[in-house]
Design a protein around this motif. Structure first.
Motif, PDB file in Angstrom:
ATOM      1  N   UNK A  64       0.863  -1.193   0.000  1.00 39.76           N
ATOM      2  CA  UNK A  64       0.000   0.000   0.000  1.00 39.76           C
ATOM      3  C   UNK A  64       0.893   1.234   0.000  1.00 39.76           C
ATOM      4  N   UNK A  65       0.694   2.063  -1.020  1.00 37.89           N
ATOM      5  CA  UNK A  65       1.547   3.251  -1.156  1.00 37.89           C
ATOM      6  C   UNK A  65       0.771   4.556  -1.081  1.00 37.89           C
ATOM      7  N   UNK A  66      -0.562   4.447  -1.284  1.00 35.47           N
ATOM      8  CA  UNK A  66      -1.372   5.673  -1.326  1.00 35.47           C
ATOM      9  C   UNK A  66      -2.362   5.705  -0.158  1.00 35.47           C
ATOM     10  N   UNK A  67      -2.537   6.876   0.470  1.00 35.35           N
ATOM     11  CA  UNK A  67      -3.521   6.980   1.557  1.00 35.35           C
ATOM     12  C   UNK A  67      -4.953   7.151   1.036  1.00 35.35           C
ATOM     13  N   UNK A  68      -5.106   7.335  -0.286  1.00 36.38           N
ATOM     14  CA  UNK A  68      -6.445   7.557  -0.857  1.00 36.38           C
ATOM     15  C   UNK A  68      -7.224   6.239  -0.881  1.00 36.38           C
ATOM     16  N   UNK A  69      -8.544   6.342  -0.820  1.00 31.46           N
ATOM     17  CA  UNK A  69      -9.379   5.131  -0.829  1.00 31.46           C
ATOM     18  C   UNK A  69     -10.149   5.004  -2.153  1.00 31.46           C
ATOM     19  N   UNK A  70     -10.958   6.012  -2.503  1.00 31.59           N
ATOM     20  CA  UNK A  70     -11.750   5.971  -3.741  1.00 31.59           C
ATOM     21  C   UNK A  70     -11.473   7.211  -4.582  1.00 31.59           C
ATOM     22  N   UNK A  71     -11.624   7.051  -5.914  1.00 29.93           N
ATOM     23  CA  UNK A  71     -11.459   8.223  -6.789  1.00 29.93           C
ATOM     24  C   UNK A  71     -12.786   8.967  -6.895  1.00 29.93           C
ATOM     25  N   UNK A  72     -12.843   9.977  -7.772  1.00 29.72           N
ATOM     26  CA  UNK A  72     -14.045  10.818  -7.881  1.00 29.72           C
ATOM     27  C   UNK A  72     -15.266  10.027  -8.326  1.00 29.72           C
ATOM     28  N   UNK A 125       5.061  11.618   4.427  1.00 28.05           N
ATOM     29  CA  UNK A 125       5.659  12.902   4.823  1.00 28.05           C
ATOM     30  C   UNK A 125       7.066  12.708   5.372  1.00 28.05           C
ATOM     31  N   UNK A 126       7.246  11.654   6.157  1.00 24.89           N
ATOM     32  CA  UNK A 126       8.566  11.355   6.722  1.00 24.89           C
ATOM     33  C   UNK A 126       9.560  11.035   5.599  1.00 24.89           C
ATOM     34  N   UNK A 127       9.090  10.268   4.604  1.00 25.52           N
ATOM     35  CA  UNK A 127       9.948   9.904   3.468  1.00 25.52           C
ATOM     36  C   UNK A 127      10.356  11.157   2.684  1.00 25.52           C
ATOM     37  N   UNK A 131      -7.340   4.922  10.618  1.00 23.93           N
ATOM     38  CA  UNK A 131      -6.043   4.864  11.295  1.00 23.93           C
ATOM     39  C   UNK A 131      -4.928   4.570  10.302  1.00 23.93           C
ATOM     40  N   UNK A 132      -5.191   3.649   9.369  1.00 32.22           N
ATOM     41  CA  UNK A 132      -4.189   3.289   8.355  1.00 32.22           C
ATOM     42  C   UNK A 132      -3.903   4.467   7.428  1.00 32.22           C
ATOM     43  N   UNK A 133      -4.936   5.261   7.135  1.00 38.73           N
ATOM     44  CA  UNK A 133      -4.748   6.478   6.313  1.00 38.73           C
ATOM     45  C   UNK A 133      -3.752   7.415   7.012  1.00 38.73           C
ATOM     46  N   UNK A 177      -4.109   1.737  -3.139  1.00 38.69           N
ATOM     47  CA  UNK A 177      -4.739   2.419  -1.991  1.00 38.69           C
ATOM     48  C   UNK A 177      -5.272   1.396  -1.005  1.00 38.69           C
ATOM     49  N   UNK A 178      -5.879   1.915   0.055  1.00 34.78           N
ATOM     50  CA  UNK A 178      -6.327   1.016   1.124  1.00 34.78           C
ATOM     51  C   UNK A 178      -7.553   0.185   0.755  1.00 34.78           C
ATOM     52  N   UNK A 179      -8.258   0.557  -0.342  1.00 34.14           N
ATOM     53  CA  UNK A 179      -9.427  -0.218  -0.757  1.00 34.14           C
ATOM     54  C   UNK A 179      -9.177  -0.907  -2.105  1.00 34.14           C
ATOM     55  N   UNK A 180      -7.924  -1.080  -2.460  1.00 32.59           N
ATOM     56  CA  UNK A 180      -7.544  -1.726  -3.722  1.00 32.59           C
ATOM     57  C   UNK A 180      -8.177  -3.122  -3.818  1.00 32.59           C
TER      58      UNK A 180
END
Length: 873
Positions: free
Chosen positions: A27-35, A236-238, A226-228, A43-46
């Motif tokens: 999982x690399x993206x914090x996004x769940x769904x697109x528009x 941000x740390x990276x 929480x995972x987001x 993403x977390x809902x992949x």
């Protein structure tokens, strides 16, 4: 079928390679769904993590929503973080090992001394820790040791300087496998560096599904929230590390990442503020989902909601049997009972389907169900064959289980026969209330319908209410006539009570009897004669009554030998006829009722069922017609009694004053094993009780006079004397005086310094300063007395709340500890793994329900039976 047996279960920790191996996606993206509402890739809902939408297929296994179990993903953490649940274990390892070489800082010969204890219950790690605390230099590499300190849950300090998870992980990696054995770790399953996370598992979508609100907006699960947060801070740390940001900013972001990972595992960690929604509600993360009453284990797995159950308020109905339960028509129409179709009943089942609306489904032998409707009745009837099942609506006579919460003992759930009735409440005979601890002030109860023949048979044989009259706890009656029933029996069988022919016929009609015996009181009938119709013809008993014990206690009946009691207060039953005596709590009451005990113990259950069912009808009718009431005037006392009470209180004051003088002078006699203060307090309590008992005896003597003279009053005194409700203490408190207030079995103590309340003088330990109340409820109390009384009342209220909570939890612990105990065929009590707990159940093999109030055998009854049998022979 191949049967397999599990030998043992091992618990381990997921290593980073295993986390990555079992992961379907990083999982690399914090996004769940697109528009457009589609899951974002990586993403977390992949869809690689599973699917929760009916139209989609899982990209990992290709299955649809119902078949796909879900798949784990993982997040690669830019900087490692300490697993908050293993902070304490990490600290133990750091305390005991060397930062330079990773070895335990004890010489090899000392470690050899611990090897014999490997695999035993001895906590070797704790002993090693105690020995390594004072070691300043590693014996293996001479590395200087520092002091480790854990600022819970995850911040570690070495010599007061912060050490970060990267350093901790490097340290733990150095610990050799042979040293880990001393801490109980097997290297194949647990390596301590895995306590520091580098790859975080992301659970499948199926355990953290999104829900779509009415507005069309998707709402995410708390775990996803929480995972987001974790992924956002990780990114941000990276970015900051790659951009060469100052160390201070990197450390702040690292701590923030640690915070989110900690609250992801447990959002109730001590010393860490809980993560919250915008609304202010704390998130339910992994630990919160598992532990506690609302957790996965207790709420979802061990506590289940069931089908074929109904819940409603209970209301009393003395006209249904103790074996019956009044079921609302609405409930009976909704709940179903499966009937197995056989060659013998197939025609009845066809009639049931064709001629009534009671059949709802048929179930084929394959398990396929078919709904019965007015349109397909003919088709279903033709299809019906043996081995089919017909699900029908409940009818009269169906066996059901009835339960009241909290279920604190075996009798909280009993079996009854259903009786379908109009209305919306369950109807219950008041006699059956005691084992359920039920009353009719709004109590709700649950009904369950057994669905298998085994279930019905078990309910009928083991749980049927008429078979549970004798308590399995103390071997005495527990399903008993109580309160109104006892009062009715007492007044009905009293020596001066008489009934006209018309009244007697009414009671006989209620009992279903059509033959009237000869009157036994001139032209009138006694209540004893009516009551005798309920008893078996071979019942012979003689025993003391509650009334008789009261007459003796007050000195009214001094030289009576029982059988010839002039006040008709000794029961004699010959061949099922009550010849003498009055029927009260000694005949019918809980734990002591001689009549009901004999009927339940020595006769088939139909006898006690008939007795209760019929007497329940006539007692409710009799008490409604007779009327038993309570009025204020009955608590007025004569001027003689008032004088007696005042003199008794004066006597108390004189004796108490003498005690206070002795106490202050230090000449009071010590009670063995007690201090002077304790002896004084006990003497004051005993004095208060003695004076109150004196007044109590005089009061009851006054109240019992009408019963001795043969003109009983139909008020609260009838209830007290018959033992149906209340006690002499109640009368004394209302008409006499309250006496000494008590808190925790002593005089009230807590209050101001050297005095109980502010209105008292300092150092006063006298009667009135120590909680004595000389007034009663009729006259009203003085303000100070009311306050003393409230102190005693408060103890009762607090105890009720506390004891309910404590006993509930103790019962839960006890039930969990004992639930696997089973009495085997060889009569031993064993655990699930066949270890013997007792060689005989209860060490004597006696079931309390078959005992006589704790005695294993009723010798007296056995001898009588034997002599009777020999006489016949």
């Amino acid at each position: 079928m191949l049967a397999k047996k599990i030998n043992y279960i091992e618990f381990g920790i997921l290593s980073p390679p295993i986390v990555r191996k079992m992961s379907a996606l990083e999982i690399k993206s914090p996004e769940t769904y697109d528009k457009d509402g589609y899951p974002m890739e990586s993403g977390l809902m992949d869809p690689h993590l599973g699917v929760i939408n009916p139209g989609l297929r899982c990209k990992t296994c290709g299955q649809k929503m119902k078949q796909c179990p879900g798949h784990f993903g993982h997040v690669e953490l830019v900087r490692p973080v300490v697993h908050s649940e293993f902070g304490k274990r990490t600290e133990i390892l750091l305390h005991a090992t060397c930062q330079g070489c990773g070895r335990i800082v004890l010489p090899d010969e000392k470690l050899e001394q611990f090897k014999p204890f490997l695999g035993s219950d001895v906590d070797i790690g704790k002993r090693i820790n105690a020995k390594t605390k004072k070691v300043k230099k590693c014996p293996h590499c001479s590395f200087e040791r520092g002091q480790i300190f854990l600022d819970k849950p995850t911040n570690f300090f070495l010599n007061k300087e912060r050490i970060y998870p990267t350093q901790i992980r490097d340290w733990l990696e150095k610990i050799p496998n042979k040293d880990l054995e001393f801490f109980g770790y097997t290297a194949e399953r647990i390596r301590p560096e895995w306590f520091v996370l580098t790859a975080l598992p992301v659970p499948p979508i199926t355990i953290r599904p999104s829900i779509t609100l009415e507005s069309g907006i998707k709402s995410e699960d708390d775990l996803t929230h929480k995972l987001v947060d974790i992924i956002r801070i990780n990114l941000r740390l990276k970015d900051n590390i790659e951009a060469g940001a100052p160390q201070l900013i990197i450390e702040d972001l690292w701590d923030l990442l640690q915070y989110h990972v900690t609250t992801y595992f447990d959002n109730n960690t001590a010393g860490v503020p809980p993560a919250k929604h915008r609304s202010g509600r704390a998130l339910r993360t992994l630990v919160q989902r598992l532990k506690g009453k609302k957790g996965r284990f207790r709420y979802n797995l061990t506590g289940k909601r069931v089908n074929f159950a109904a819940r409603s308020i209970i209301t009393p109905d003395p006209h249904i049997g103790i074996h019956e339960l009044g079921v609302p028509q609405e409930v009976a129409d909704d709940l179903t009972v499966p009937e197995n179709v056989t060659a013998e009943n197939i025609e009845d089942m066809r009639k049931l389907i064709n001629e009534t609306d009671n059949a709802t489904y048929i179930i084929r032998p394959t398990g396929m169900r078919k709904k019965v409707t007015p349109l397909n009745k003919e088709e279903v009837t033709k299809e019906l064959e043996p081995n089919f099942k017909v699900e029908r609506k409940m009818k009269n006579g169906d066996i059901v289980l009835f339960n009241r919460q909290p279920s604190l003992h075996r009798l909280s759930m009993l079996a009854h026969q259903a009786r379908v009735m109009p209305g919306k409440t369950f109807r219950l005979n008041p006699i059956v209330c005691k084992p359920y601890n039920a009353d009719f002030d709004g109590d709700e109860m649950n009904m369950h319908v057994p669905q298998t023949e085994e279930g019905k048979t078990e309910a009928r044989e083991l749980m049927y209410a008429p078979n549970q009259v004798i308590s399995p706890r103390y071997g005495a009656p527990v399903i008993i006539l109580d309160e109104d029933g006892v009062t009715a029996a007492f007044l009905m069988t009293y020596r001066t009570t008489r009934f006209s022919r018309a009244q007697t016929m009414k009671y006989f009609q209620l009992m279903g009897l059509d033959e009237l015996p000869k009157p036994d009181m001139g032209k009138a009938y006694s209540g004893k004669l009516i009551f005798s119709q309920l008893l078996p013809k071979d019942l012979n008993l003689a025993y003391d009554t509650k009334l008789h014990s009261m007459l003796r206690a007050t000195g009214v009946c001094k030289e009576c030998d029982g059988l010839n009691c002039p006040h008709d207060a000794y029961v004699v039953i010959e061949n099922g006829v009550v010849k003498k005596g009055v029927v009260d709590a000694a005949s019918l009451g809980e734990g002591k009722g001689r009549i009901v005990d004999n009927l339940a113990r020595h006769y088939p259950s139909e006898v006690i069922t008939r007795f209760y069912n019929l007497f329940s009808r006539i007692s409710s009718e009799f008490i409604s017609q007779t009327g038993v009431t309570v009025g204020l005037d009955e608590f007025d006392i004569s001027s003689d009694l008032k004088r007696y009470k005042d003199n008794a209180i004066k006597e108390e004051l004189v004796v108490a004053e003498e005690l206070v003088k002795k106490f202050k002078g230090g000449t009071l006699e010590h009670i063995p094993g007690r201090t002077l203060v304790e002896s004084f307090e006990i003497q004051m309590m005993r004095l208060g009780a003695r004076i109150k008992n004196k007044v109590e005896k005089k009061l009851i003597e006054d109240r019992i006079k009408p019963f001795v003279e043969g003109r009983p009053t139909k008020n609260s005194i009838a209830m007290i004397i018959s033992g149906s409700r209340g006690s002499v203490v109640n009368v004394t408190n209302i008409s006499g005086f309250w006496g000494q207030a008590a808190v925790r079995e002593g005089r009230p103590k807590k209050g101001f310094r050297n005095r109980l309340i502010a209105a008292n003088k300092k150092g006063d330990v006298g009667v009135f300063a120590g909680g004595f109340i000389q007034n009663n409820f009729m006259d009203g109390m003085l303000p100070k007395e009311y306050f003393y009384h409230a102190m005693g009342g408060r103890q009762g209220e607090v105890d009720t709340g506390v004891s309910t909570k404590v006993s509930g939890y103790l019962y839960r612990r006890l039930a969990n500890a004992l639930k696997d105990l089973v009495v085997n065929n060889d009569e031993t009590v064993r655990t699930a793994d066949k270890n013997i707990v007792q060689y005989a159940y209860g060490d004597d093999g006696v079931f309390p329900g078959k005992s006589l109030k704790g005695k294993a055998v009723d010798i007296e009854y056995a001898l009588k039976k034997l002599l009777a049998a020999e006489g016949k022979a």
